[in-house]
Design a protein around this motif. Sequence first.
Motif, PDB file in Angstrom:
ATOM      1  N   TYR A   1      89.913  92.024  -4.473  1.00 21.50           N
ATOM      2  CA  TYR A   1      90.550  91.561  -5.705  1.00 21.50           C
ATOM      3  C   TYR A   1      92.032  91.251  -5.508  1.00 21.50           C
ATOM      4  O   TYR A   1      92.528  90.230  -5.965  1.00 21.50           O
ATOM      5  CB  TYR A   1      90.378  92.612  -6.807  1.00 21.50           C
ATOM      6  CG  TYR A   1      90.999  92.200  -8.113  1.00 21.50           C
ATOM      7  CD1 TYR A   1      90.332  91.326  -8.960  1.00 21.50           C
ATOM      8  CD2 TYR A   1      92.247  92.675  -8.488  1.00 21.50           C
ATOM      9  CE1 TYR A   1      90.905  90.929 -10.158  1.00 21.50           C
ATOM     10  CE2 TYR A   1      92.831  92.283  -9.681  1.00 21.50           C
ATOM     11  CZ  TYR A   1      92.151  91.412 -10.516  1.00 21.50           C
ATOM     12  OH  TYR A   1      92.721  91.014 -11.688  1.00 21.50           O
ATOM     13  N   SER A   2      92.741  92.133  -4.820  1.00 15.56           N
ATOM     14  CA  SER A   2      94.188  91.939  -4.699  1.00 15.56           C
ATOM     15  C   SER A   2      94.557  90.698  -3.898  1.00 15.56           C
ATOM     16  O   SER A   2      95.642  90.151  -4.061  1.00 15.56           O
ATOM     17  CB  SER A   2      94.844  93.178  -4.095  1.00 15.56           C
ATOM     18  OG  SER A   2      94.347  93.413  -2.799  1.00 15.56           O
ATOM     19  N   HIS A   3      93.664  90.231  -3.033  1.00 13.41           N
ATOM     20  CA  HIS A   3      93.935  89.028  -2.239  1.00 13.41           C
ATOM     21  C   HIS A   3      93.286  87.770  -2.824  1.00 13.41           C
ATOM     22  O   HIS A   3      93.339  86.711  -2.217  1.00 13.41           O
ATOM     23  CB  HIS A   3      93.470  89.228  -0.797  1.00 13.41           C
ATOM     24  CG  HIS A   3      94.212  90.328  -0.102  1.00 13.41           C
ATOM     25  ND1 HIS A   3      95.545  90.248   0.208  1.00 13.41           N
ATOM     26  CD2 HIS A   3      93.802  91.545   0.303  1.00 13.41           C
ATOM     27  CE1 HIS A   3      95.925  91.369   0.796  1.00 13.41           C
ATOM     28  NE2 HIS A   3      94.897  92.171   0.848  1.00 13.41           N
TER      29      HIS A   3
ATOM     30  N   PRO B   1      79.546  95.878   5.499  1.00 13.66           N
ATOM     31  CA  PRO B   1      80.029  95.099   6.626  1.00 13.66           C
ATOM     32  C   PRO B   1      81.209  94.211   6.277  1.00 13.66           C
ATOM     33  O   PRO B   1      81.977  93.827   7.126  1.00 13.66           O
ATOM     34  CB  PRO B   1      78.808  94.257   7.028  1.00 13.66           C
ATOM     35  CG  PRO B   1      77.939  94.224   5.820  1.00 13.66           C
ATOM     36  CD  PRO B   1      78.202  95.517   5.089  1.00 13.66           C
ATOM     37  N   ARG B   2      81.384  93.905   4.983  1.00 11.75           N
ATOM     38  CA  ARG B   2      82.485  93.053   4.574  1.00 11.75           C
ATOM     39  C   ARG B   2      83.741  93.849   4.262  1.00 11.75           C
ATOM     40  O   ARG B   2      84.803  93.270   4.074  1.00 11.75           O
ATOM     41  CB  ARG B   2      82.099  92.275   3.317  1.00 11.75           C
ATOM     42  CG  ARG B   2      80.962  91.327   3.514  1.00 11.75           C
ATOM     43  CD  ARG B   2      80.532  90.803   2.144  1.00 11.75           C
ATOM     44  NE  ARG B   2      79.464  89.840   2.282  1.00 11.75           N
ATOM     45  CZ  ARG B   2      79.632  88.539   2.227  1.00 11.75           C
ATOM     46  NH1 ARG B   2      80.802  88.029   2.042  1.00 11.75           N
ATOM     47  NH2 ARG B   2      78.609  87.746   2.341  1.00 11.75           N
ATOM     48  N   ALA B   3      83.599  95.153   4.134  1.00 13.80           N
ATOM     49  CA  ALA B   3      84.727  95.966   3.668  1.00 13.80           C
ATOM     50  C   ALA B   3      85.852  95.987   4.697  1.00 13.80           C
ATOM     51  O   ALA B   3      85.638  96.152   5.884  1.00 13.80           O
ATOM     52  CB  ALA B   3      84.253  97.383   3.368  1.00 13.80           C
ATOM     53  N   ASP B   4      87.023  95.814   4.180  1.00 14.16           N
ATOM     54  CA  ASP B   4      88.232  95.863   4.993  1.00 14.16           C
ATOM     55  C   ASP B   4      89.021  97.075   4.542  1.00 14.16           C
ATOM     56  O   ASP B   4      89.410  97.171   3.376  1.00 14.16           O
ATOM     57  CB  ASP B   4      89.019  94.571   4.783  1.00 14.16           C
ATOM     58  CG  ASP B   4      90.344  94.566   5.518  1.00 14.16           C
ATOM     59  OD1 ASP B   4      90.672  95.542   6.203  1.00 14.16           O
ATOM     60  OD2 ASP B   4      91.057  93.551   5.391  1.00 14.16           O
ATOM     61  N   PRO B   5      89.279  98.051   5.420  1.00 16.71           N
ATOM     62  CA  PRO B   5      89.979  99.257   5.010  1.00 16.71           C
ATOM     63  C   PRO B   5      91.369  98.997   4.441  1.00 16.71           C
ATOM     64  O   PRO B   5      91.902  99.805   3.702  1.00 16.71           O
ATOM     65  CB  PRO B   5      90.079 100.091   6.291  1.00 16.71           C
ATOM     66  CG  PRO B   5      89.433  99.312   7.379  1.00 16.71           C
ATOM     67  CD  PRO B   5      88.935  98.032   6.822  1.00 16.71           C
ATOM     68  N   ALA B   6      91.949  97.849   4.727  1.00 18.80           N
ATOM     69  CA  ALA B   6      93.282  97.532   4.221  1.00 18.80           C
ATOM     70  C   ALA B   6      93.276  97.214   2.733  1.00 18.80           C
ATOM     71  O   ALA B   6      94.313  97.239   2.088  1.00 18.80           O
ATOM     72  CB  ALA B   6      93.857  96.346   4.980  1.00 18.80           C
ATOM     73  N   ARG B   7      92.099  96.938   2.151  1.00 17.28           N
ATOM     74  CA  ARG B   7      92.052  96.589   0.732  1.00 17.28           C
ATOM     75  C   ARG B   7      92.244  97.815  -0.103  1.00 17.28           C
ATOM     76  O   ARG B   7      91.528  98.596  -0.426  1.00 17.28           O
ATOM     77  CB  ARG B   7      90.736  95.919   0.358  1.00 17.28           C
ATOM     78  CG  ARG B   7      90.456  94.683   1.127  1.00 17.28           C
ATOM     79  CD  ARG B   7      89.494  93.826   0.398  1.00 17.28           C
ATOM     80  NE  ARG B   7      88.123  94.288   0.519  1.00 17.28           N
ATOM     81  CZ  ARG B   7      87.089  93.506   0.604  1.00 17.28           C
ATOM     82  NH1 ARG B   7      87.260  92.226   0.623  1.00 17.28           N
ATOM     83  NH2 ARG B   7      85.883  93.963   0.673  1.00 17.28           N
TER      84      ARG B   7
END
Length: 193
Positions: free
Chosen positions: A36-38, A187-193
């Motif tokens: 969401y933030s990006h 698999p799509r999750a990015d820990p930076a989000r």
Amino acid sequence: LRPDEHEAPAPPQGKSQRTRQQILEATLHCLADWGYSHTTNESIAMRAKVSRGAVTHHFPSRIALFREFAAYLMELRVAEYTDMVRRIASGLEGGPTFEAMRLTLELMHHDYSTSACFHALQEFMRGTRGIRTLGKLAATLAKDIDTREVQIRAELLPVWKEFPETSEVLRDLTVYVLASVSMTPGPRADPAR
């Protein structure tokens, strides 16, 4: 119909409507891939291959964009879920068995964990939690999707009506599996989000 009465043909999809569609599709993939933030007008425009001005022309505010996006996501999610339940129902010809339940859970887990719609919905829900207007919109969307999914299961899975004990176990297992999918980074999750 009388000679002077006729159904008007559906208007052809013009450039403006195609651009709106591209923007909504890009919003879905931005949410699913980047969170969401990006998901900004700039990232949506880049993904849709349109100018940032085109995004603001069609959707003058973030709220306007996400209002229409919610309806778009609802339509996609219901179609995707209906297809999945039809595939499950076609494998239940012999009635509910342990093997059929196992295959159902595998199919649902796979479809939910890899679906861009599912990930976009999750990101929309997480991202809008603290935003009054959008948070209400996301909550309503989730509730409406849940309601439609219950209706779809009731329509397409007659075994849920015929075997209440089995359907109760299947519902509990389904909720357990889907809860683990939504809480476990996919698999799509990015820990930076």
